[in-house]
Design an enzyme around this catalytic site. Structure first.
Site, PDB file in Angstrom:
ATOM      1  CG  HIS A 134      30.446  35.020  50.308  1.00  0.00           C
ATOM      2  ND1 HIS A 134      30.420  36.203  49.607  1.00  0.00           N
ATOM      3  CD2 HIS A 134      29.286  34.372  49.999  1.00  0.00           C
ATOM      4  CE1 HIS A 134      29.288  36.268  48.905  1.00  0.00           C
ATOM      5  NE2 HIS A 134      28.587  35.162  49.127  1.00  0.00           N
ATOM      6  CD  GLU A 135      28.639  30.677  50.711  1.00  0.00           C
ATOM      7  OE1 GLU A 135      27.433  30.794  51.028  1.00  0.00           O
ATOM      8  OE2 GLU A 135      29.074  31.034  49.609  1.00  0.00           O
TER       9      GLU A 135
ATOM     10  CD  GLN B 118      23.825  32.001  49.237  1.00  0.00           C
ATOM     11  OE1 GLN B 118      24.724  31.309  49.672  1.00  0.00           O
ATOM     12  NE2 GLN B 118      23.929  32.706  48.112  1.00  0.00           N
TER      13      GLN B 118
ATOM     14  CB  CYS C  52      26.704  36.738  46.271  1.00  0.00           C
ATOM     15  SG  CYS C  52      25.543  35.965  47.410  1.00  0.00           S
ATOM     16  CG  LEU C  53      25.411  31.217  43.478  1.00  0.00           C
ATOM     17  CD1 LEU C  53      25.177  29.762  43.853  1.00  0.00           C
ATOM     18  CD2 LEU C  53      25.604  31.371  41.981  1.00  0.00           C
TER      19      LEU C  53
ATOM     20  N   GLY D 179      30.079  28.067  46.631  1.00  0.00           N
ATOM     21  CA  GLY D 179      29.609  28.030  48.009  1.00  0.00           C
ATOM     22  C   GLY D 179      28.136  28.375  48.050  1.00  0.00           C
TER      23      GLY D 179
ATOM     24  CG  HIS E 266      24.993  34.140  52.599  1.00  0.00           C
ATOM     25  ND1 HIS E 266      24.089  35.061  52.118  1.00  0.00           N
ATOM     26  CD2 HIS E 266      25.891  33.941  51.605  1.00  0.00           C
ATOM     27  CE1 HIS E 266      24.420  35.403  50.887  1.00  0.00           C
ATOM     28  NE2 HIS E 266      25.513  34.734  50.555  1.00  0.00           N
TER      29      HIS E 266
END
Length: 182
Positions: free
Chosen positions: A138-139, A51, A96-97, A46, A142
């Protein structure tokens, strides 16, 4: 293939609320394509627009690399809105990236309902549970300017403080491009 640098903990854009997408233009489609390329290059499932430095309210998801989700279709959610969350909560370790190599237990609803626009600007409603619900939440976080450290206990956040500082200072090793130290 167009790979974009990933913003990481400490980058201001990760704490800003995303702006609604007014129309799905060629520019937006280009961003979405680059986001998929970037996410896959970093072995993520994701990726939210902020991000990769975009203020747009959208994220991409592709769960096919995950066991049990090989036949799922990639998703693009534009201007998503979570309309329902289950009372049942589940704690699962997340990564998380934008927090390279960091993993933490996060409590989230087991299931959700989300409304969003697809790339054809059609309104969609999706009922999701388990891992898909978790990735969407999660996304979605963000897009609200929230990250894993906002969802964990103070005690756990204090334990991670040194590593979070190292991410901010770019004193970490990672195999995908991230933004420069600001």
């Amino acid at each position: 293939m167009s790979i974009i640098t990933i913003t990481v903990y400490g980058d201001k854009i990760l704490r800003e609320k995303a702006l609604p997408v007014k129309e799905v233009s060629d520019e937006i489609i280009g961003k979405i394509t680059s986001m998929f390329d970037t996410m896959r290059n970093a072995s993520g499932v994701g990726l939210a627009a902020n991000q990769v430095g975009f203020r747009d309210s959208l994220f991409v998801i592709d769960l096919r690399p995950v066991e049990g989700y090989e036949k799922s279709k990639p998703l693009v959610m534009i201007n998503p809105k979570i309309t329902e969350r289950s009372d049942e909560l589940v704690v699962i370790e997340e990564g998380c990236l934008s927090l390279p190599n960091l993993r933490a237990d996060v409590e989230r609803p087991k299931s959700i309902i989300v409304n969003y626009l697809d790339t054809d600007e059609n309104e969609q409603t999706l009922e999701a549970d388990d891992f898909l619900a978790r990735v969407i939440l999660h996304e979605y976080d963000h897009l609200l300017g929230k990250m894993i450290p906002d969802r964990i206990s103070i005690k756990m956040k204090n334990r991670l403080q040194n590593y979070l500082h190292r991410i901010t200072k770019r004193e970490i090793e990672i195999d995908y491009p991230i933004t420069e130290n600001l």
